[in-house]
Design a protein around this motif. Structure first.
Motif, PDB file in Angstrom:
ATOM      1  N   LEU A 121      -6.045   1.315  -6.238  1.00  0.00           N
ATOM      2  CA  LEU A 121      -4.923   1.085  -5.328  1.00  0.00           C
ATOM      3  C   LEU A 121      -5.037  -0.266  -4.648  1.00  0.00           C
ATOM      4  CD1 LEU A 121      -2.490   1.868  -3.528  1.00  0.00           C
ATOM      5  CD2 LEU A 121      -4.129   3.053  -2.040  1.00  0.00           C
ATOM      6  N   PHE A 122      -6.181  -0.539  -4.025  1.00  0.00           N
ATOM      7  CA  PHE A 122      -6.310  -1.774  -3.252  1.00  0.00           C
ATOM      8  C   PHE A 122      -6.428  -3.004  -4.149  1.00  0.00           C
ATOM      9  CE2 PHE A 122      -7.421   1.175   0.186  1.00  0.00           C
ATOM     10  CZ  PHE A 122      -6.640   0.642   1.200  1.00  0.00           C
ATOM     11  N   THR A 134       0.830  -1.202   0.000  1.00  0.00           N
ATOM     12  CA  THR A 134       0.000   0.000   0.000  1.00  0.00           C
ATOM     13  C   THR A 134       0.863   1.250   0.000  1.00  0.00           C
ATOM     14  OG1 THR A 134      -1.755  -1.170   1.209  1.00  0.00           O
ATOM     15  CG2 THR A 134      -1.823   1.239   1.229  1.00  0.00           C
ATOM     16  N   LEU A 171      -7.262  -4.559   5.774  1.00  0.00           N
ATOM     17  CA  LEU A 171      -5.861  -4.173   5.923  1.00  0.00           C
ATOM     18  C   LEU A 171      -5.540  -3.715   7.340  1.00  0.00           C
ATOM     19  CD1 LEU A 171      -3.072  -3.634   4.758  1.00  0.00           C
ATOM     20  CD2 LEU A 171      -3.864  -1.358   4.067  1.00  0.00           C
ATOM     21  N   VAL A 180      -2.805  -3.767  -4.722  1.00  0.00           N
ATOM     22  CA  VAL A 180      -2.271  -4.335  -3.486  1.00  0.00           C
ATOM     23  C   VAL A 180      -2.728  -5.773  -3.324  1.00  0.00           C
ATOM     24  CG1 VAL A 180      -2.381  -4.212  -0.966  1.00  0.00           C
ATOM     25  CG2 VAL A 180      -2.036  -2.126  -2.305  1.00  0.00           C
ATOM     26  N   GLN A 207      -9.111  -3.861   1.262  1.00  0.00           N
ATOM     27  CA  GLN A 207      -9.527  -2.512   1.656  1.00  0.00           C
ATOM     28  C   GLN A 207     -10.179  -2.519   3.036  1.00  0.00           C
ATOM     29  OE1 GLN A 207     -12.153  -0.633  -1.153  1.00  0.00           O
ATOM     30  NE2 GLN A 207     -12.221   1.299  -0.034  1.00  0.00           N
TER      31      GLN A 207
END
Length: 396
Positions: free
Chosen positions: A273-274, A63, A207, A277, A204
């Motif tokens: 983003l997630f 992340t 995490l 990740v 998400q």
């Protein structure tokens, strides 16, 4: 439903039930091990350790990495410097290779094909990169991980400068057509599917809780007692989450070849983003689970001490680490790192493997510039052998 199935043509029915997604065999095998009394406890412990001790830290590291990477990509500050300084090209490439994961190495390979970077830059990035195995090592042993990443950077830097000095910047540069480059760079879009969204949602939401549990566990805090949970709740919860993460990963891509199993999933520009990740975290977690399970089951069934066995190999261990590093993909390298974390192989073998392996970057390298990829891989293996045996003779 039965009527619908009967009405389908035989060809369509066979295609529908074809085992194209061979990744799903991983969670199925885990369910079999969990259902078997002999292997149930071992499997639960391995799954829990893989999730709390590896996946949570890898997700947190990824992340931070992707946030920084996204912000850096918004500015073209490096372009001018790269165009006017060949020596800085090598510095940039070694730094990109030292970054955990394979994204930096893939970027350097594509820029080499576009005549933006020198061949020494390719050698530098392939020498410096450790691929996704770096995430695992940094999560489990940060000090050792930073040491190996630093050594890889400086070895890659020196190797790249030497290669450019000997051969020149245009050595091995391929003549790639626009169609070839476009097909290589755009092939990832067809592989993207909706299950990646579920992977992103998984991390998400989980995490922060996962990192909290992971940090408490690293501090030797009994989380069952700390949160007033029934005994073994944390282990069972971690095992369930690891199994779910692996299952989501198994549905995200069909297996059509070796690369689909041992490399990261492609990431279109539309991924969040997630999602990025999650794709990398679940890939690393799956291979870690496989490595840990093979190790634990092998030790239980045979009662052999792998550390004692490999200790007898002595001088061959650095060479074996280098040879495994020549195998394309991050999967085999994660296996080597897992064995190192289990104490089965020495640091010299891990160091040799880290420098020689090219991670997933070797796949686009072979596609875009096969001759350059082969020569660069050979050049990166030489400092790997030197570094591995230098550490072996001095410290082991």
């Amino acid at each position: 439903m039965v009527t619908l199935i009967r009405s389908l043509p035989i060809q369509q029915l066979g295609k529908r039930w074809r085992l194209a997604n061979k990744r799903f065999l991983f969670p199925v095998l885990l369910l079999v091990l969990l259902a078997t009394p002999f292997s149930r406890e071992i499997t639960i412990n391995v799954l829990a350790d893989a999730f709390w001790q590896v996946a949570a830290y890898v997700a947190a590291t990824l992340t931070i990495y992707h946030v920084i990477s996204a912000r850096m990509n918004q500015h073209g500050l490096l372009r001018t410097q790269l165009q006017h300084s060949r020596r800085f090209q090598v510095v940039f490439s070694a730094a990109m290779g030292a970054l955990p994961g394979c994204g930096g190495a893939i970027i350097v390979m594509t820029q080499f094909v576009r005549s933006q970077l020198s061949f020494g830059s390719v050698v530098a990035v392939l020498t410096a990169t450790m691929g996704d195995a770096a995430f695992l090592l940094l999560a489990a042993k940060p000090a050792t991980g930073l040491l190996i990443v630093s050594v890889g950077f400086f070895v890659g830097l020196i190797s790249g400068w030497l290669v450019d000095t000997i051969h020149g910047a245009d050595f091995m540069r391929p003549a790639v057509t626009q169609e070839t480059e476009s097909s290589c760079c755009q092939q990832t879009s067809s592989q993207y599917n909706k299950t990646v969204r579920w992977q992103g949602m998984f991390w998400q939401w989980l995490l922060i809780p996962s990192v909290v549990f992971a940090v408490l566990g690293s501090l030797q805090v009994d989380t069952d007692v700390f949160f007033h949970l029934p005994e073994h709740t944390t282990a069972i919860l971690g095992a369930g989450l690891a199994l779910l993460a692996m299952t989501l990963w198994s549905f995200s891509r069909d297996v059509q070849g070796y690369q689909d199993v041992v490399s990261e999933d492609p990431k279109p520009e539309t991924t969040t983003l997630f999602q990025r990740v999650a794709q990398d975290t679940n890939f690393v977690t799956t291979w870690v689970i496989g490595a840990f399970l093979c190790f634990e089951l092998f030790m239980t069934l045979t009662q052999w001490d792998l550390q004692h066995i490999f200790a007898g190999w002595g001088i061959l261990m650095p060479l074996l680490g280098v040879l495994v590093g020549l195998i394309p993909g991050c999967g085999p390298q994660i296996l080597v790192t897992s064995l190192f974390l289990q104490g089965a192989i020495p640091l010299s073998a891990q160091l040799g493997n880290a420098i020689s392996n090219d991670g997933d970057a070797l796949f686009p390298a072979i596609a875009l510039a096969p001759k350059a990829a082969l020569v660069a891989t050979f050049y990166s293996s030489l400092p790997a052998i030197l570094a591995g045996y230098a550490y072996y003779w001095m410290f082991e």
